[in-house]
Each structure stands twice: as structure tokens, then as C-alpha cells.
Design a protein around this motif. Structure first.
Motif, PDB file in Angstrom:
ATOM      1  N   ASP A  11       0.883  -1.167   0.000  1.00  0.00           N
ATOM      2  CA  ASP A  11       0.000   0.000   0.000  1.00  0.00           C
ATOM      3  C   ASP A  11       0.918   1.213   0.000  1.00  0.00           C
ATOM      4  O   ASP A  11       1.622   1.461   0.965  1.00  0.00           O
ATOM      5  N   GLY A  50      -0.498   6.823  -1.682  1.00  0.00           N
ATOM      6  CA  GLY A  50      -1.341   7.620  -0.784  1.00  0.00           C
ATOM      7  C   GLY A  50      -1.984   8.844  -1.407  1.00  0.00           C
ATOM      8  O   GLY A  50      -2.294   9.818  -0.721  1.00  0.00           O
ATOM      9  N   ALA A  51      -2.209   8.832  -2.731  1.00  0.00           N
ATOM     10  CA  ALA A  51      -2.792  10.002  -3.391  1.00  0.00           C
ATOM     11  C   ALA A  51      -4.239  10.232  -2.966  1.00  0.00           C
ATOM     12  O   ALA A  51      -4.938   9.304  -2.574  1.00  0.00           O
ATOM     13  N   ASN A  52      -4.647  11.478  -3.033  1.00  0.00           N
ATOM     14  CA  ASN A  52      -6.023  11.829  -2.725  1.00  0.00           C
ATOM     15  C   ASN A  52      -6.697  12.420  -3.950  1.00  0.00           C
ATOM     16  O   ASN A  52      -6.108  13.245  -4.656  1.00  0.00           O
ATOM     17  N   HIS A  81      -4.319   2.880  -3.046  1.00  0.00           N
ATOM     18  CA  HIS A  81      -5.234   3.182  -1.949  1.00  0.00           C
ATOM     19  C   HIS A  81      -5.603   4.669  -1.908  1.00  0.00           C
ATOM     20  O   HIS A  81      -5.226   5.418  -0.988  1.00  0.00           O
ATOM     21  N   GLY A 120      -7.369   8.205  -1.529  1.00  0.00           N
ATOM     22  CA  GLY A 120      -8.294   8.887  -0.627  1.00  0.00           C
ATOM     23  C   GLY A 120      -9.429   9.430  -1.492  1.00  0.00           C
ATOM     24  O   GLY A 120      -9.287  10.474  -2.117  1.00  0.00           O
ATOM     25  N   TYR A 124     -10.743   7.287   9.533  1.00  0.00           N
ATOM     26  CA  TYR A 124      -9.614   6.855   8.694  1.00  0.00           C
ATOM     27  C   TYR A 124      -9.262   5.394   8.973  1.00  0.00           C
ATOM     28  O   TYR A 124      -9.095   4.591   8.064  1.00  0.00           O
ATOM     29  N   ASP A 178      -9.215   1.751   6.900  1.00  0.00           N
ATOM     30  CA  ASP A 178      -8.016   0.919   6.771  1.00  0.00           C
ATOM     31  C   ASP A 178      -8.284  -0.513   7.239  1.00  0.00           C
ATOM     32  O   ASP A 178      -7.803  -1.468   6.630  1.00  0.00           O
ATOM     33  N   TYR A 188       2.845  -1.357   4.394  1.00  0.00           N
ATOM     34  CA  TYR A 188       2.320   0.002   4.261  1.00  0.00           C
ATOM     35  C   TYR A 188       3.479   0.983   4.246  1.00  0.00           C
ATOM     36  O   TYR A 188       4.327   0.941   5.123  1.00  0.00           O
ATOM     37  N   THR A 234       4.168   4.856   4.412  1.00  0.00           N
ATOM     38  CA  THR A 234       3.700   6.235   4.593  1.00  0.00           C
ATOM     39  C   THR A 234       4.729   6.972   5.446  1.00  0.00           C
ATOM     40  O   THR A 234       5.693   6.383   5.933  1.00  0.00           O
ATOM     41  N   GLN A 263       2.996   8.284  10.965  1.00  0.00           N
ATOM     42  CA  GLN A 263       1.803   7.427  11.103  1.00  0.00           C
ATOM     43  C   GLN A 263       2.128   6.094  11.789  1.00  0.00           C
ATOM     44  O   GLN A 263       1.308   5.171  11.775  1.00  0.00           O
ATOM     45  N   PHE A 298      -0.518   3.043  12.670  1.00  0.00           N
ATOM     46  CA  PHE A 298      -0.523   1.703  12.077  1.00  0.00           C
ATOM     47  C   PHE A 298      -0.324   0.614  13.127  1.00  0.00           C
ATOM     48  O   PHE A 298      -0.843  -0.487  12.985  1.00  0.00           O
TER      49      PHE A 298
HETATM   50  N1  ARG Z   1      -4.378   9.272   1.566  1.00  0.00           N
HETATM   51  C1  ARG Z   1      -3.690   9.289   2.804  1.00  0.00           C
HETATM   52  C2  ARG Z   1      -3.119  10.684   3.093  1.00  0.00           C
HETATM   53  O1  ARG Z   1      -3.059  11.522   2.238  1.00  0.00           O
HETATM   54  C3  ARG Z   1      -2.546   8.305   2.853  1.00  0.00           C
HETATM   55  C4  ARG Z   1      -2.964   6.879   2.763  1.00  0.00           C
HETATM   56  C5  ARG Z   1      -1.940   5.952   3.308  1.00  0.00           C
HETATM   57  N2  ARG Z   1      -2.360   4.557   3.289  1.00  0.00           N
HETATM   58  C6  ARG Z   1      -3.207   4.030   4.124  1.00  0.00           C
HETATM   59  N3  ARG Z   1      -3.592   2.778   3.941  1.00  0.00           N
HETATM   60  N4  ARG Z   1      -3.697   4.666   5.148  1.00  0.00           N
HETATM   61  O2  ARG Z   1      -2.708  10.919   4.225  1.00  0.00           O
END
Ligand code: ARG
Length: 588
Positions: free
Chosen positions: A119, A122-124, A159, A161, A324, A328, A346, A348, A352, A356
Motif C-alpha cells: 500500500d 497515498g494520493a487523494n 489506496h 483517498g 480513517y 483501513d 504500508y 507512509t 503514522q 498503524f
Molecule cells: N491518503 C492518505 C493521506 O493523504 C494516505 C494513505 C496511506 N495509506 C493508508 N492505507 N492509510 O494521508
């Protein structure tokens, strides 16, 4: 193939045994005093206690066993009891010959390949990628490629957002601006237009505007919340609009990731598990894991051995809303159902980590994963500016990833044009390729968990521990090979011979370390291991290159041997940059 040091150690172990000592003592490592010897064995030191014998005596006895060895050209017992070793050129030659003909240079494949899901990224949706997205993308892509090369089955998931309040905000703002759009007419029952009513640039302007407004205007915020609820509850027009936000945004994200040579197998997102949440919550309640705490539904995850406080994992807020981590956890449930991975990784920001830890504990405790399922968090540090703070634009804003890539490209282009005779178009395309290497290598050569400082001048330099230096080295090899071919030489059936110089032997010894390095890089999810190996290899190659006259060599056998070494070096280097996630041009 057996790893090189294992083959060498095996001979040493036989010698220990033949001298009457425990075989396990005969472990050989690369020398930490290359000025004295190539390899070393410290087993006699460890054996001294075991056998109540001076280590020097043990070392001498072992050395005697190795007189006339096929493997060692020199075995020297030195005070207080080390064994200093040199390996025969023929042995190294044979090993490299084996590497040249074996698949993946003889890298041993795991007996039981793991199915690994990574994973990363982490794009939104509806938000542009910014510099903060660089590291998880670059590291994740490399970890994926390393594990895949090492023989595992790997799935990469971005994954996205793509659910929750940001989506509600975008829709609310659109409704404010263009209430006449058919998506907002509740009684409408027809088809919605195929074309999205906005472009990516508009979308990128809408989200921050909406976010700002919701902070200033409580009524606006309430509307956005309501919109979010209705979207999640399935209101048709909102869902249709959301689909289009997703489409426009994902197309743009793909373009950005393409520029970075990052590709995902799955473009799933938070929204994909929305329908799994009720089932998961029910399971957690039925299993007696979840309980109410001040109205919220939580799962306790602290353990007796904890040295710091690990707060409970909140599953639902007191108003019933998911969080959030709810997503997950549901995503873990879905991944287990759909892919049944042996391992989840994962990637990130390391901030975090505690989060996690809670999620993993909760997943284990509530049986979302199997006891043997491995859950790994790989936290990365920050890319900082020269002031030591997270990297910003010149005017202090958050830098878009796109702009960062453009700046590096432009700098690379300038450097490539500077003193080389390449046309504009060719230079442009080479600059793109080298820029990716500059950026990715600068990132990956640091241990993931550490912060580093963005330094354009250093990253794009053709000298030192940089991506461009490595590419330059590969291009140098390619150009010799091309020249040879242009002179009518064939690159087929070349035979590697024993080294004839120090520098050549040095290069050959470096190449033998490939298998052990790749295995460790995979086991430790550590791309920086590959970088360290590559840099040493490039240095060894350049050292060798400067001392040798390859194309001018008159003896045919010798010349072919040098070319065979070049081929292997090129292939190993290209494999290494491949798993780091970049490639080399033909010229630069
Ligand atoms: N989209 C999330 C962010 O911008 C990061 C996601 C990371 N992955 C996860 N499985 N939580 O912070």
C-alpha cells in the motif's frame, strides 16, 4: 546459485573441520581492511574459548589445511588470530561465468514465494500530488520491484483517498457555483452526461476554495457534511458527479505517476470498502472485541508489555461515522478476502507509525488477518529544504510534485546541453530520463526512515553518489560495447577469463555480491542496499576502465574477456537501476 560468500565459507568450514574444529566457525566475510586482504575469517578468535587454545594456534592449523586450496590464493594467520584471505581469480571467474548464464544472475528464488500487497503512494482524489507524495511513491515502487525480482508475487495498490469529507466539499462548492447542473436536480431520473463538468485545473482550484470556506463559514461546513452523508447514502446525482471527480482526477494522477515511472496494479480506494464497514463492525461487536467508550465504539489494543501508552482503536465515532482507521481496517478485510496476501506492507510518513501499530493490533486481535499474516509498516522520513524544515517553494508554499519534477528536468537539460553535442529533442528526452534517476536515487540512497535535504545541485551532478553518475557509467559501458559492435565485433559467446589486474579483480569481486545484496534488500525492504551496491560497483568499474585499454587490446582472448566483463557489469547495473525504478539512456 549459492551466494558467493557462502561458497567461500563452505571451503573455510571444511578446513576448520579437517583441523578438528567446529565447522560453523568458518564464516568468511569481505575484509574490513582491504589494504591487507580481500576477505577474512574471525572464527579462530571465537574458537579460542571453545577449545581453550590460543586463537593464533587455531588459525595456523586451519591455514595449514588450506595449503594448495582451489579457492584461496593466500591464507595467512595473523595476530591475534585472524585469517587474512585472498581468493583465486579462477574461482571468481567461475562464479561470474555461472552468474552470466543463470536466470537473474543465479539469485536463489524463495522456496515458498510470498504474496505481498504493498500500500503506497497515498494520493487523494481532487488534490494535486505535492512533494510529500514523492517519498511514498518512490520507495513503494522500488520495494515492489525488489520483492518481485526476488521472486515474490507482489501487488501494488495506491489506496486512493476518494471518500469522505473532501468529496462532499467539492460537490458542495460545485453546487454553489453551478446549481443548474443536472446532478443537483433531485427529481432527475435520466442518464447523466458522460463528460465531466470541470477540468482538472478547475477541480484543483475548487477543493482548496471549498476547504477554506468551510473553515470560515459554519453553515457552509454543515452543508458540506450533509452532502457527504447524502453521497455516502447513495444519492444518484452526487454519486454520478463523484464518479466524474474520480475519473478526471485519476487520469491526472496517472499522468503524474507516469512521469515518475511509478505504476500501480490496483487503483482501489477508500470508497471500495464502504459496504464492508457494517459487516466488519458487526463482527467486532459479535466477537466481543468492540465496546462503547463515551459513546464511541472502540477496540482496546494495549498490551501488558507496552512501555508507552497505546490508545484504543476507535472504530466508529459517537455519531456513528467511520474514521480513517475504520476504512483501513475494512480494507484489510477486503484484501484478505480478495487476495489473501501473506504479507501487507504500508509505506507512509513515519509519523503514522503509532496509527498503524493500532490498526495492526486491532486487525490481529479481531481476527481480520490470520495469525501468520505479516503486517509491516515502513515509515519514511521527510524531504527537507536547506533550512532543515519540510521542503517548500521559494515563496513558502507547498510545492506540487509536478513542478518539482519540472525543475529537475530543466536543470538536467541544461547540464546535458552544456557540454555535449546532442540535439534539442534528444537532449529533452534524455533529460527526462536522467531527471527521474536523479530524483529517485537521491531519495532511495538514504535509509527510508531518515530525513534528507533536497539539493538540486548535488542530485543532478554527474559526479559523486548520484543517479546521473550511475547512468553515466552505464552509458559509458554501452558506448564501448556499441563501438565494438560497430567495428564488426560480436557480443555473443564472449568468454570471461581470470582477472589480470587489481582493478579488474576488484570489479569482479564486487559483482559476486549481487545475490546476497538483492536478497538482503528484499528481506529488509531496503532499497538503499541496492544503491550502496550500485555506487560501489560503478566506482569499481570506473577505476577498472581508467586503467584498461579495452578496445585497444590486441590479444583477442583477453579483449573478449574484458568485453564479457563489461556485458555482465552493464546487465547487473541495469537490473539494479530497474528495481530502483529508473532506466538508462543509450547516450547522454
Ligand atoms: N491518503 C492518505 C493521506 O493523504 C494516505 C494513505 C496511506 N495509506 C493508508 N492505507 N492509510 O494521508
Amino acid at each position: 546459485m549459492k551466494k558467493f560468500l557462502e561458497s567461500v565459507s563452505q571451503k573455510m568450514q571444511e578446513a576448520f573441520e579437517a583441523a578438528g574444529f567446529e565447522a560453523g566457525l568458518g564464516k568468511v566475510t569481505v575484509s574490513n581492511r582491504p589494504d591487507l586482504c580481500e576477505y577474512q575469517c574471525n572464527g579462530a578468535m571465537a574458537g579460542a574459548k571453545l577449545y581453550h587454545m590460543p586463537p593464533m594456534e587455531i588459525a595456523a592449523r586451519v591455514a595449514r589445511q588450506l595449503e594448495g586450496s582451489q579457492v584461496f590464493s593466500r591464507v595467512e594467520a595473523v595476530a591475534p588470530g585472524f585469517l587474512n584471505l585472498d581468493v583465486k581469480g579462477e574461482f571468481i571467474r567461475d562464479y561470474l561465468r555461472g552468474m552470466s548464464v543463470e536466470e537473474k544472475f543465479g539469485l536463489e528464488m524463495p522456496e515458498k514465494p510470498l504474496k505481498i500487497l504493498i500500500d503506497y503512494g497515498g494520493a487523494n482524489v481532487a488534490k494535486p500530488l505535492h512533494v510529500g507524495h514523492l517519498r511514498p511513491a518512490v520507495i513503494g515502487e522500488s520495494v515492489k520491484r525488489i520483492c518481485r525480482y526476488a521472486g515474490h508475487q507482489v501487488i501494488g495498490d495506491v489506496h486512493l483517498g476518494d471518500w469522505g469529507m473532501p468529496m462532499g466539499l467539492v460537490i458542495t462548492e460545485l453546487q454553489e457555483r453551478r446549481p443548474e447542473l443536472v446532478y443537483f436536480q433531485e427529481e432527475y431520473e435520466g442518464e447523466y452526461p458522460k463528460e465531466a463538468p470541470f477540468t482538472i485545473s478547475e477541480l484543483e482550484e475548487i477543493y482548496p476554495a471549498a476547504s477554506r470556506r468551510s473553515k470560515e463559514d459554519p453553515q457552509y461546513k454543515a452543508r458540506a457534511l450533509e452532502t457527504t452523508h447524502q453521497l455516502q447514502a447513495g444519492r444518484r446525482g452526487y454519486r454520478a458527479l463523484w464518479q466524474q471527480i474520480l475519473q478526471v482526477s485519476v487520469a491526472d494522477l496517472k499522468r503524474n505517476y507516469d512521469d515518475l515511472e511509478v505504476e500501480f496494479d490496483l487503483w482501489k480506494g477508500e470508497s471500495d470498502v464502504r459496504d464492508l464497514i457494517p459487516k466488519m463492525v458487526q463482527q467486532m461487536k459479535d466477537g466481543g472485541y468492540a465496546h462503547l467508550s463515551e459513546g464511541a465504539l472502540v477496540v482496546d489494543v494495549k498490551e501488558e508489555t507496552d512501555t508507552k501508552e497505546i490508545p484504543p482503536c476507535m472504530i466508529l465515532k459517537s455519531d456513528g461515522a467511520a474514521l480513517y482507521n475504520t476504512t483501513d481496517l475494512a480494507t484489510i478485510m477486503e484484501r484478505m478476502e480478495l487476495y489473501h496476501p501473506d504479507k501487507l506492507i504500508y509505506i507512509t510518513d513515519k509519523r503514522q507509525e503509532l496509527y498503524f501499530e493500532q490498526v495492526f493490533r486491532c486487525a490481529r486481535k479481531t481476527g481480520l488477518v490470520e495469525p501468520q499474516t505479516q503486517l509491516q509498516f515502513l515509515g519514511h522520513g521527510t524531504m527537507n529544504g536547506k533550512d532543515g524544515k519540510p521542503f517548500k517553494t521559494r515563496d513558502g508554499g507547498v510545492m506540487r510534485l509536478e513542478n518539482l519534477i519540472r525543475e529537475i528536468r530543466e536543470e538536467m537539460y541544461r547540464k546535458i546541453r552544456e557540454n555535449r553535442s546532442l540535439g534539442e529533442k534528444q537532449a529533452q528526452s534524455i533529460a527526462r530520463q536522467v531527471a527521474v534517476a536523479a530524483l529517485k536515487y537521491a531519495d532511495l540512497s538514504n535509509q527510508a526512515g531518515k530525513d534528507y535535504i533536497f539539493d538540486m545541485e548535488r542530485f543532478t551532478s554527474f559526479e559523486g553518489d548520484t543517479g546521473p553518475y550511475l547512468l553515466y557509467t552505464i552509458v559509458r559501458i554501452k558506448s564501448i560495447l556499441n563501438k565494438y559492435a560497430a567495428q564488426g565485433g560480436s557480443l555473443q559467446g564472449l568468454t570471461l577469463e581470470s582477472p589480470e589486474s587489481e582493478a579488474q579483480k576488484e570489479l569482479m569481486m564486487k559483482l559476486t555480491g549481487f545475490g546476497a545484496m538483492m536478497e538482503a534488500a528484499c528481506q529488509e525492504t531496503a532499497p538503499h542496499r541496492v544503491c550502496g551496491f550500485l555506487y560501489d560497483l560503478a566506482n569499481a568499474f570506473n577505476h577498472f576502465y581508467h586503467a584498461a585499454n579495452i578496445l585497444g587490446e590486441e590479444n583477442r582472448r583477453r579483449k573478449e574477456s574484458l568485453l564479457a566483463l563489461l556485458l555482465l557489469t552493464r546487465d547487473v547495473m541495469e537490473t539494479c537501476i530497474g528495481v530502483l525504478g529508473f532506466s538508462a539512456p543509450e547516450k547522454m
